[in-house]
Design a protein around this motif. Structure first.
Motif: not given
Length: 104
Positions: A57-83
């Protein structure tokens, strides 16, 4: 280092091609913007470092006036770093929030 400032982008006449919200642990988000063929993170004016957001919501509020054509949420998992697991591979999850383009 390329960067963008919110005050330059959060205007009605600005059309952002892509906004990628990078999600990190503990509710920390960084915003990466592709505007005017320049992909870069939003920086904090006080520190000169990437601006930290504490909610989507903080990100959304920060760009409240601009027109955004495409938006994505990106996340990398740390689980592949296991021994004992194979070498790290790119396990980035990129979820479309809105827009017409498929994640790439």
């Amino acid at each position: 280092m390329n960067y963008h400032r919110i005050e330059h982008l959060n205007r009605q006449d600005v059309h952002i091609d892509e906004l990628v919200i990078h999600s990190f642990e503990m509710g920390l988000y960084l915003a990466e913007v592709d505007f005017d063929n320049r992909k870069a993170f939003i920086i904090d004016d006080e520190t000169g470092r990437p601006k930290k957001f504490h909610s989507m919501d903080q990100v959304k509020a920060a760009f409240g006036e601009a027109t955004i054509r495409n938006a994505y949420l990106s996340h990398q998992s740390a689980y592949d770093e296991m021994v004992g697991t194979p070498d790290k591979v790119d396990n980035t999850l990129k979820v479309p929030l809105f827009g017409s383009a498929e994640p790439g």
